[in-house]
Design a protein around this motif. Structure first.
Motif, short mmCIF file in Angstrom:
data_model
loop_
_atom_site.label_atom_id
_atom_site.label_comp_id
_atom_site.label_asym_id
_atom_site.label_seq_id
_atom_site.Cartn_x
_atom_site.Cartn_y
_atom_site.Cartn_z
N VAL A 1 -4.25 6.92 8.86
CA VAL A 1 -3.63 5.59 8.94
C VAL A 1 -4.40 4.59 8.08
O VAL A 1 -3.82 3.79 7.34
CB VAL A 1 -3.57 5.12 10.41
N GLN A 2 -5.73 4.64 8.18
CA GLN A 2 -6.55 3.67 7.45
C GLN A 2 -6.38 3.81 5.94
O GLN A 2 -6.30 2.81 5.22
CB GLN A 2 -8.02 3.85 7.84
N SER A 3 -6.31 5.05 5.46
CA SER A 3 -6.15 5.25 4.01
C SER A 3 -4.81 4.70 3.52
O SER A 3 -4.73 4.14 2.43
CB SER A 3 -6.28 6.73 3.66
N ILE A 4 -3.76 4.86 4.33
CA ILE A 4 -2.44 4.32 3.97
C ILE A 4 -2.49 2.80 3.95
O ILE A 4 -1.95 2.15 3.03
CB ILE A 4 -1.36 4.84 4.94
N GLN A 5 -3.14 2.20 4.95
CA GLN A 5 -3.24 0.74 4.99
C GLN A 5 -3.98 0.19 3.78
O GLN A 5 -3.56 -0.79 3.16
CB GLN A 5 -3.94 0.31 6.29
N ILE A 6 -5.09 0.82 3.43
CA ILE A 6 -5.89 0.36 2.29
C ILE A 6 -5.07 0.52 0.99
O ILE A 6 -5.05 -0.38 0.14
CB ILE A 6 -7.21 1.15 2.20
N CYS B 1 -4.22 -2.86 -1.02
CA CYS B 1 -5.09 -3.11 -2.18
C CYS B 1 -4.54 -2.56 -3.50
O CYS B 1 -5.02 -2.95 -4.57
CB CYS B 1 -6.48 -2.51 -1.93
N VAL B 2 -3.57 -1.65 -3.44
CA VAL B 2 -3.06 -1.05 -4.67
C VAL B 2 -1.56 -1.31 -4.84
O VAL B 2 -1.13 -1.94 -5.82
CB VAL B 2 -3.33 0.48 -4.71
N VAL B 3 -0.76 -0.85 -3.89
CA VAL B 3 0.70 -0.90 -4.05
C VAL B 3 1.20 -2.33 -4.17
O VAL B 3 1.90 -2.69 -5.13
CB VAL B 3 1.40 -0.17 -2.88
N PHE B 4 0.85 -3.18 -3.20
CA PHE B 4 1.40 -4.54 -3.17
C PHE B 4 1.01 -5.37 -4.40
O PHE B 4 1.87 -5.93 -5.08
CB PHE B 4 0.99 -5.24 -1.88
N PRO B 5 -0.28 -5.47 -4.75
CA PRO B 5 -0.63 -6.28 -5.92
C PRO B 5 -0.04 -5.75 -7.23
O PRO B 5 0.39 -6.53 -8.08
CB PRO B 5 -2.16 -6.25 -5.95
N CYS B 6 0.02 -4.42 -7.39
CA CYS B 6 0.57 -3.86 -8.63
C CYS B 6 2.06 -4.13 -8.75
O CYS B 6 2.56 -4.46 -9.84
CB CYS B 6 0.28 -2.37 -8.70
N LEU B 7 2.79 -3.98 -7.63
CA LEU B 7 4.23 -4.28 -7.67
C LEU B 7 4.47 -5.76 -7.94
O LEU B 7 5.39 -6.13 -8.68
CB LEU B 7 4.88 -3.87 -6.35
#
Length: 660
Positions: free
Chosen positions: A184-189, A193-199
């Motif tokens: 769960v923690q790896s998906i949240q991070i 930190c990656v998916v949202f800012p890049c999109l």
């Protein structure tokens, strides 16, 4: 709505201990209200099945949409590369995606992380490049006031545009499938930190490009990519589309597997593709069905615009169902503060309903497709659940009375021959009626009979030591037992029949020893407390109150009710060794030796080949559903013997008709 549940199931350690709190009292009141009214239970079941059906429908739309979107980039780059070419190339890629499913994601999973990391890095980098080069003023869009200005200026057109905004978050509903691979923690991070800012950077970069080139709206993604980077980005986009399709296909497999475990989907063959991760599974029939449907969708629609309309409705439908069910989970299971539990559907539900109103306007433009898929799967799942519940109720009504069994005597009115007969049925108590058919049809019956019920309980995993629940069915000389084998809906039944038989016999031996221990304790209980009382009086005469000698746990009501008449070692150890030391019990030794002799003679699986028919006085619609639809599903689903991987020479089947 699970017909064969037992109070003993709640003693499994997977159930969390519930301490008395106001939230627990509220949860119990809601639970009691839901359980009292059958209409509410049916509505809840239909809601769950509807959401599940839409997720399965997404398994068709996501690969079609993702692959076609990636391939359509070739239209502007290669001359004479028309719509027909896009369709053909998309179908070829889809065939490849579904063909590799049988190998499991573990075989190609090592590619996922580098490809997706490169994909998101490309999105972010190209977004920053477009922002700097074309119009950095689009950053003002982060100001929420522009939402108001947008709607004020465009009114109904702005409302319709919300249907396109939904496509920015498609695929999020498959996130639960990632739990089969990541924490769960790896998906949240990763998402934060990656998916949202890049999109966010990617969409802002495209907006910046459109400010300068507004005519590129129909092909904005590939037009905004610098010319020299087109082919590398195209390859990465295609690989990312394949990975996104893989995630949704895995989510569909997971949904179907758990629905099967809870009795809401016909039994199908499940292949476990990983020895380490139980979440990695492959269901051949579902895979082929999704593949055929994807090819049909791509061939008929031919454009991503219409598929996108269908995709939006499926997406928002899943979100609304999820919000409703999570609210119920917050109240019943998490026992969240009432104010927070009500704020959740109020905030998220309001947003989702606004989006739903926007995407529903696209029903005639392709939006009908996910509704058709969801309706089909909903009918299949509800029909299977409805027929299975009626069949179970019929078995409960027609079970053999204990008085009749006692009249037959220990020989059961026939000859008892060495061997263990495992009679499979769904009853958790009583003697099933199919046993009478075996007594009438066979010239002899096995010396040891075990009524086995393979049962899935509503917890993810059942510990191995708590798997089997045993009870004695008749007096000792009958050698008949009831065994409930309990599995969680995420448990993997990978053991062969030899391993299952060994585990069952070991558990049965433990049950017999503990039963003998219980009887020995009970027979010595009065004598023990008499001795305690005498010592208490003696110590009281000497000036003590004697209360320490009486602090012994009582076991009267736990003997045969809790977890198959088993007594915990901790409780047993509270008694003195004089009570616990059992002499060699002749009856126990005889029963154990008879069990070992029967085991040496082999196991026979006694199965019912049941035909379910509606009663003659039933309504026409019930006859149609049971006699045709449910009968068709039962005839074409996976048989119980196939699920158990039992050799055919060890199986005896007797036919029986259940009138429901």
């Amino acid at each position: 709505m699970l017909p064969n549940r037992q109070p003993a199931d709640e003693n499994i350690s997977s159930y969390r201990l519930k301490l008395p709190t106001p939230e627990l009292e509220r949860a119990l009141n809601i639970k009691e209200t839901l359980e009292k009214r059958s209409s509410l239970k049916t509505v809840l079941l239909l809601l769950v099945l509807t959401g599940t059906s839409m997720v399965i429908g997404d398994g068709i739309l996501t690969p079609a949409m993702s692959v076609m979107s990636a391939v359509s980039g070739l239209q502007g780059e290669i001359s004479d590369f028309g719509t027909s070419a896009v369709v053909v190339v998309s179908i070829i890629i889809l065939l490849g995606i579904f063909s590799i499913q049988r190998f499991g994601t573990g075989k190609v999973g090592f590619m996922f992380a580098p490809v997706l990391a490169l994909w998101f890095f490309s999105l972010g980098a190209i977004g920053i490049y477009n922002l700097v080069k074309h119009d950095i003023s689009v950053l003002k869009a982060l100001n929420p006031a522009y939402i108001y200005f947008f709607f004020k200026k465009n009114s109904s057109a702005a409302w319709s545009a919300l249907g396109g905004c939904v496509l920015c978050i498609t695929g999020a509903e498959a996130m639960f499938a990632d739990l089969g691979h990541f924490s769960v923690q790896s998906i949240q991070i990763a998402f934060t930190c990656v998916v949202f800012p890049c999109l966010l950077l990617a969409y802002m970069g495209q907006a910046s490009y459109l400010m300068k080139y507004p005519d590129s709206a129909s092909r904005i993604f590939y037009d905004s990519v610098p010319g020299s980077l087109f082919w590398p980005v195209f390859v990465i986009a295609t690989l990312a589309a394949m990975i996104a399709s893989q995630a949704m296909i895995s989510a569909t497999f997971s949904c179907v597997k758990q629905a099967m475990a809870l009795g809401c989907f016909p039994r199908l063959k499940i292949v476990h593709t990983s020895r380490k991760l139980m979440g990695q599974i492959y269901i051949p029939i579902i895979n082929y069905f999704l593949m055929i449907m994807c090819i049909i969708v791509v061939s008929i629609f031919r454009r991503t615009t219409d598929i996108a309309n269908a995709y939006g409705i499926a997406e928002v439908g899943v979100m609304i169902v999820s919000t409703t069910l999570v609210t119920l989970v917050m109240l019943l299971i998490w026992r969240t503060n009432l104010f927070l539990a009500l704020c959740f559907p109020l905030v998220f539900g309001s947003i989702e309903l606004i989006y739903l109103s926007a995407v529903l306007s696209k029903i005639l433009e392709g939006g009908w497709l996910p509704l058709a898929f969801a309706t089909f799967f909903l009918c299949v799942m509800y029909t299977w659940n409805y027929g299975s519940v009626l069949k179970y109720q019929s078995e409960v009504r027609e079970k053999i009375s204990m008085d009749f069994m006692l009249e037959l005597g220990s020989t059961l009115g026939t000859v008892r021959v060495p061997g263990i007969g495992l009679l499979y049925n769904e009853l958790v108590q009583g003697v099933p009626s199919i046993f009478g058919q075996f007594l009438l049809s066979l010239p002899a019956i096995h010396s040891t009979i075990v009524f086995v019920c393979i049962k899935y309980v509503p917890v993810p995993v059942v510990p191995q030591e708590e798997r089997f629940l045993f009870r004695r069915v008749c007096p000792k000389d009958y050698h008949m037992f009831r065994c409930v084998a309990r599995y969680g809906y995420k448990d993997v039944r990978k053991e062969g029949h030899h391993v299952f038989e060994q585990l069952l016999v070991e558990s049965l031996e433990k049950f017999l020893r503990r039963e003998a221990q219980d009887l020995a304790i009970e027979s010595n209980l009065n004598e023990y407390f008499d001795n305690v009382s005498e010592r208490s009086r003696d110590s009281g005469a000497a000036g003590g109150d004697g209360t320490d000698e009486l602090r012994v746990p009582l076991m009267h009501d736990r003997r045969l009710e809790d977890a198959g008449s088993s007594i915990s070692e901790e409780t047993s150890s509270a008694f003195p060794s004089s009570v616990m030391s059992l002499d060699e019990d002749p009856s126990l030794e005889y029963e154990l030796s008879a069990l070992r002799e029967a085991m040496d003679s082999g196991f026979t699986y006694l199965l019912a080949h049941g035909d379910v028919r509606a009663k003659k006085n039933s309504f026409f619609f019930k006859k149609l559903v049971i006699n045709y639809f449910y009968a068709f599903l039962r005839k074409n689903c996976r048989a119980g013997a196939a699920n158990m991987s039992v050799p055919h020479m060890n199986i005896l089947q007797v036919g029986m008709t259940y009138m429901v």
